[in-house]
Design an enzyme around this catalytic site. Structure first.
Site, PDB file in Angstrom:
ATOM      1  N   SER A 239      43.909  42.811  38.436  1.00  0.00           N
ATOM      2  CA  SER A 239      45.223  42.169  38.024  1.00  0.00           C
ATOM      3  C   SER A 239      45.247  41.647  36.735  1.00  0.00           C
ATOM      4  O   SER A 239      46.082  41.790  36.069  1.00  0.00           O
ATOM      5  CB  SER A 239      45.547  41.302  39.079  1.00  0.00           C
ATOM      6  OG  SER A 239      44.610  40.231  39.413  1.00  0.00           O
ATOM      7  N   HIS A 269      41.724  44.748  46.203  1.00  0.00           N
ATOM      8  CA  HIS A 269      41.841  43.649  45.438  1.00  0.00           C
ATOM      9  C   HIS A 269      42.628  42.563  46.420  1.00  0.00           C
ATOM     10  O   HIS A 269      42.241  42.105  47.367  1.00  0.00           O
ATOM     11  CB  HIS A 269      42.496  44.050  44.135  1.00  0.00           C
ATOM     12  CG  HIS A 269      42.607  42.908  43.147  1.00  0.00           C
ATOM     13  ND1 HIS A 269      41.922  41.874  42.950  1.00  0.00           N
ATOM     14  CD2 HIS A 269      43.511  42.749  42.053  1.00  0.00           C
ATOM     15  CE1 HIS A 269      41.954  41.147  42.230  1.00  0.00           C
ATOM     16  NE2 HIS A 269      43.235  41.981  41.357  1.00  0.00           N
ATOM     17  N   HIS A 316      31.788  41.802  46.466  1.00  0.00           N
ATOM     18  CA  HIS A 316      32.368  41.377  45.415  1.00  0.00           C
ATOM     19  C   HIS A 316      31.830  42.255  44.201  1.00  0.00           C
ATOM     20  O   HIS A 316      30.599  42.554  44.219  1.00  0.00           O
ATOM     21  CB  HIS A 316      32.243  39.940  45.021  1.00  0.00           C
ATOM     22  CG  HIS A 316      33.298  39.494  43.821  1.00  0.00           C
ATOM     23  ND1 HIS A 316      33.043  39.430  42.631  1.00  0.00           N
ATOM     24  CD2 HIS A 316      34.682  39.211  44.187  1.00  0.00           C
ATOM     25  CE1 HIS A 316      34.280  39.074  42.150  1.00  0.00           C
ATOM     26  NE2 HIS A 316      35.367  38.810  42.828  1.00  0.00           N
ATOM     27  N   ARG A 325      35.452  30.095  46.278  1.00  0.00           N
ATOM     28  CA  ARG A 325      36.885  29.813  46.730  1.00  0.00           C
ATOM     29  C   ARG A 325      36.995  29.901  48.217  1.00  0.00           C
ATOM     30  O   ARG A 325      37.941  29.358  48.739  1.00  0.00           O
ATOM     31  CB  ARG A 325      37.766  30.838  46.098  1.00  0.00           C
ATOM     32  CG  ARG A 325      37.752  30.887  44.533  1.00  0.00           C
ATOM     33  CD  ARG A 325      38.454  31.935  43.793  1.00  0.00           C
ATOM     34  NE  ARG A 325      37.598  33.254  44.276  1.00  0.00           N
ATOM     35  CZ  ARG A 325      38.134  34.510  44.024  1.00  0.00           C
ATOM     36  NH1 ARG A 325      39.391  34.719  43.309  1.00  0.00           N
ATOM     37  NH2 ARG A 325      37.302  35.527  44.239  1.00  0.00           N
ATOM     38  N   ASP A 371      39.096  36.114  50.093  1.00  0.00           N
ATOM     39  CA  ASP A 371      40.107  36.709  50.960  1.00  0.00           C
ATOM     40  C   ASP A 371      39.856  36.616  52.371  1.00  0.00           C
ATOM     41  O   ASP A 371      40.717  36.730  53.398  1.00  0.00           O
ATOM     42  CB  ASP A 371      40.653  38.297  50.654  1.00  0.00           C
ATOM     43  CG  ASP A 371      41.082  38.332  49.327  1.00  0.00           C
ATOM     44  OD1 ASP A 371      42.011  37.583  49.023  1.00  0.00           O
ATOM     45  OD2 ASP A 371      40.683  39.072  48.290  1.00  0.00           O
TER      46      ASP A 371
HETATM   47  N1  HAX Z   1      32.288  46.699  53.542  1.00  0.00           N
HETATM   48  C1  HAX Z   1      31.586  47.874  53.580  1.00  0.00           C
HETATM   49  N2  HAX Z   1      31.167  48.304  52.293  1.00  0.00           N
HETATM   50  C2  HAX Z   1      31.217  47.632  51.345  1.00  0.00           C
HETATM   51  C3  HAX Z   1      31.677  46.454  51.360  1.00  0.00           C
HETATM   52  C4  HAX Z   1      32.311  46.022  52.276  1.00  0.00           C
HETATM   53  N3  HAX Z   1      32.869  44.610  52.423  1.00  0.00           N
HETATM   54  N4  HAX Z   1      31.631  45.986  50.074  1.00  0.00           N
HETATM   55  C5  HAX Z   1      30.871  47.063  49.317  1.00  0.00           C
HETATM   56  N5  HAX Z   1      30.618  47.878  49.921  1.00  0.00           N
HETATM   57  C6  HAX Z   1      30.109  49.208  49.410  1.00  0.00           C
HETATM   58  C7  HAX Z   1      30.955  49.893  48.717  1.00  0.00           C
HETATM   59  O1  HAX Z   1      32.062  50.576  49.227  1.00  0.00           O
HETATM   60  C8  HAX Z   1      29.966  50.858  47.966  1.00  0.00           C
HETATM   61  O2  HAX Z   1      29.971  52.069  48.844  1.00  0.00           O
HETATM   62  P1  HAX Z   1      29.980  53.504  48.004  1.00  0.00           P
HETATM   63  O3  HAX Z   1      28.596  53.647  47.257  1.00  0.00           O
HETATM   64  O4  HAX Z   1      29.863  54.337  49.331  1.00  0.00           O
HETATM   65  O5  HAX Z   1      31.014  53.701  47.297  1.00  0.00           O
HETATM   66  C9  HAX Z   1      28.841  50.097  47.990  1.00  0.00           C
HETATM   67  O6  HAX Z   1      28.989  49.091  48.980  1.00  0.00           O
HETATM   68  C10 HAX Z   1      28.446  49.420  46.678  1.00  0.00           C
HETATM   69  O7  HAX Z   1      29.572  48.385  46.143  1.00  0.00           O
HETATM   70  P2  HAX Z   1      29.341  47.294  45.330  1.00  0.00           P
HETATM   71  O8  HAX Z   1      28.820  47.679  43.940  1.00  0.00           O
HETATM   72  O9  HAX Z   1      28.599  46.300  46.200  1.00  0.00           O
HETATM   73  O10 HAX Z   1      30.827  46.849  45.248  1.00  0.00           O
HETATM   74  P3  HAX Z   1      31.934  47.288  44.211  1.00  0.00           P
HETATM   75  O11 HAX Z   1      31.974  46.539  42.962  1.00  0.00           O
HETATM   76  O12 HAX Z   1      32.174  48.543  44.163  1.00  0.00           O
HETATM   77  O13 HAX Z   1      33.238  46.923  45.028  1.00  0.00           O
HETATM   78  C11 HAX Z   1      34.563  45.407  46.178  1.00  0.00           C
HETATM   79  C12 HAX Z   1      33.622  45.650  45.199  1.00  0.00           C
HETATM   80  C13 HAX Z   1      35.065  44.053  46.528  1.00  0.00           C
HETATM   81  C14 HAX Z   1      35.804  46.201  45.945  1.00  0.00           C
HETATM   82  C15 HAX Z   1      33.723  45.790  47.586  1.00  0.00           C
HETATM   83  O14 HAX Z   1      33.106  44.811  47.958  1.00  0.00           O
HETATM   84  C16 HAX Z   1      34.926  46.035  48.843  1.00  0.00           C
HETATM   85  O15 HAX Z   1      35.441  46.863  48.826  1.00  0.00           O
HETATM   86  N6  HAX Z   1      35.176  44.613  49.619  1.00  0.00           N
HETATM   87  C17 HAX Z   1      36.049  44.771  50.616  1.00  0.00           C
HETATM   88  C18 HAX Z   1      37.526  44.591  50.158  1.00  0.00           C
HETATM   89  C19 HAX Z   1      37.718  43.307  49.473  1.00  0.00           C
HETATM   90  O16 HAX Z   1      37.243  42.083  50.248  1.00  0.00           O
HETATM   91  N7  HAX Z   1      38.114  43.161  48.300  1.00  0.00           N
HETATM   92  C20 HAX Z   1      38.729  41.866  47.833  1.00  0.00           C
HETATM   93  C21 HAX Z   1      37.457  41.323  46.924  1.00  0.00           C
HETATM   94  C22 HAX Z   1      37.985  40.046  46.166  1.00  0.00           C
HETATM   95  C23 HAX Z   1      39.040  40.177  45.248  1.00  0.00           C
HETATM   96  O17 HAX Z   1      39.121  40.824  44.216  1.00  0.00           O
HETATM   97  N8  HAX Z   1      40.252  39.547  45.674  1.00  0.00           N
HETATM   98  O18 HAX Z   1      41.572  39.913  45.244  1.00  0.00           O
END
Ligand code: HAX
Length: 433
Positions: A239, A269, A316, A325, A371
């Site tokens: 964002s 996000h 994250h 947070r 979140d």
């Molecule tokens: N559950 C399951 N798998 C997860 C995971 C979770 N909570 N977090 C990461 N992973 C997986 C990823 O999907 C990725 O899998 P692939 O290799 O198969 O694609 C792998 O672990 C490596 O990911 P990462 O490097 O640890 O994390 P990223 O930087 O790619 O992504 C995210 C960060 C926040 C998007 C990710 O942790 C996620 O999808 N979390 C769940 C959604 C979430 O809570 N989002 C909010 C984040 C905070 C925020 O921005 N709020 O606005």
């Protein structure tokens, strides 16, 4: 000119030579390298953005202008008898780096009161949207439709001057911040409560929002805490980055913020806070009234992962420990809702999810993010319509991204334009080692 704007003008003037010197004298100095994994993998950790508003350390978490979350909450002026500071004082801190006095804070509150009338066509546009529209689509539309109010756009049309461009960006940001709480509350009351809009009481942002939502104290403090915690997380998150990117085209604050809010609406996000509650509701529906045991919760987590979905509220892109947070909101829950059923479930998730994510071996950070906890508090105070949560996140995020784009203009940051390569080019680079 208000004391905030006067101080901001001085701070921008003082800062400009630092940026100019870095570009002129050290423009060729390397900040880092980019790997193939980073180029394909969402530019993760590529160091190519600059902001002084906040900094996110992977282990420590966020600092706003150098202050940790507890330091921020302790330093800023608060309304009498309240635990959380004025959001307006926080806005002053983000813009100037200084903690305002109570008098300076009151001056911003008065200024915002004068700006807070939402043009009536916004309500007409929102009412013309299908009722089943997502509240984020309504929120973003309301921001965009107000673009005709932009003082920056008018300034541009009438003869743009790079040195003074921040002034109208600040004016647009103040106008937007003054209006967003009422727009959010309107969407809530119109979409879910049949249109009984409660008039804007024109006090501080936290009090106004609680009153317009029709929720008693301490919800005013919840609003203050929520908006501050969700405001800024440096510039690389989707964002903040989108808002910055769009603003870099000399788009005004309305276009830029609306675009940033579109990014916030993604499930990876900001929408994750709605997803946490949706996921938990799914668990509770399956249990049909029984309390889940830790073993049952583990099974739900495993089932979710095995079906190829992520566990919302965990992981994250930058953080490598529990999000402060999350901690801050957890402390609020321990004080105000220790026996709440959903809080207990979220706490159970904190005990079971990290080990499971570690065992699956993919997520780089198995710990909860902001979140995982925020929806619980909203649910407790009666906001059970969880698809609304991202709108409140959006009101908070606006504070951070608007402070950033005001400074972007102040320092004359350039049009953003990274370079693309083709897959064949990457293969070639890979072959050469
Ligand atoms: N559950 C399951 N798998 C997860 C995971 C979770 N909570 N977090 C990461 N992973 C997986 C990823 O999907 C990725 O899998 P692939 O290799 O198969 O694609 C792998 O672990 C490596 O990911 P990462 O490097 O640890 O994390 P990223 O930087 O790619 O992504 C995210 C960060 C926040 C998007 C990710 O942790 C996620 O999808 N979390 C769940 C959604 C979430 O809570 N989002 C909010 C984040 C905070 C925020 O921005 N709020 O606005």
């Amino acid at each position: 000119m208000s004391s905030l704007k006067t101080k901001l003008a001085r701070k921008i003037e003082e800062h400009r030579p630092r940026t100019t010197r870095l570009v002129k004298e050290f423009g060729n100095v390397k900040v880092g390298d980019v790997t193939i994994e980073q180029a394909i993998g969402g530019a993760r950790s590529v160091k190519c953005l600059v902001t002084d508003i906040s900094y996110l350390d992977p282990m420590e978490g966020i600092r706003f202008r150098g202050y940790t979350i507890p330091e921020t909450m302790a330093a800023l002026p608060k309304p009498a008898g309240k635990d959380y500071p004025y959001v307006e004082a926080f806005w002053y801190l983000l813009l100037t780096g200084d903690v305002p006095t109570m008098e300076e804070t009151m001056e911003i509150i008065e200024d915002m009161k004068k700006r807070s009338d939402v043009p009536s066509y916004v309500w007409d546009v929102l009412k013309a949207m299908p009722k089943e529209s997502h509240p984020m689509a309504m929120f973003n539309t309301a921001i965009l439709v107000m673009q005709k109010e932009s003082k920056f756009a008018k300034f541009y049309e009438e003869g743009f001057n790079k040195m003074t461009a921040w002034d109208t960006m600040y004016e647009d940001s103040m106008d937007l911040l003054a209006r967003l709480p009422e727009i959010a509350a309107f969407i809530y009351r119109y979409k879910y409560k049949g249109g009984d809009i409660i008039a804007n009481p024109k006090q501080d942002m936290g009090t106004n929002f609680a009153k317009m939502m029709g929720i008693d104290a301490p919800y005013d403090d919840v609003a203050r805490m929520y908006f501050i915690l969700h405001s800024d997380h440096e510039s690389g998150n989707a964002s903040a980055h989108t808002t910055h990117l769009v603003a870099s085209t000399l788009s005004d604050a309305y276009y830029s913020l609306s675009a940033g809010m579109d990014a916030l609406a993604g499930p990876l996000h900001g929408l994750a806070n709605q997803e946490v509650l949706r996921w938990l509701q799914g668990v509770m529906d399956k249990l049909d009234g029984q309390e889940p045991t830790e073993a049952m919760m583990k099974q739900f987590v495993e089932d979710t992962l095995n079906s190829g979905q992520v566990i919302p509220g965990f992981g994250h892109a930058v953080l490598r420990k529990t999000d402060p947070r999350y901690q801050s909101q957890r402390e609020f829950c321990e004080k105000h809702l220790p026996n709440d059923k959903i809080f207990k479930y979220v706490d159970m998730l904190y005990r079971v999810v990290p080990d499971i994510l570690l065992a699956h071996g993919k997520a780089k950070n198995p710990w909860p993010n902001v979140d995982a906890q925020s929806g619980v508090i909203q649910w407790f105070y009666g906001i059970t319509e969880y698809d609304f949560y991202t709108v409140m996140f959006g009101v908070g995020r606006a504070i951070g991204v608007l402070a950033n784009i005001t400074w972007d203009r102040g320092l004359g940051y350039a049009l953003e334009r990274p370079k693309s390569l083709t897959t064949a080019m990457l293969e070639d680079i890979a072959a050469k080692g």
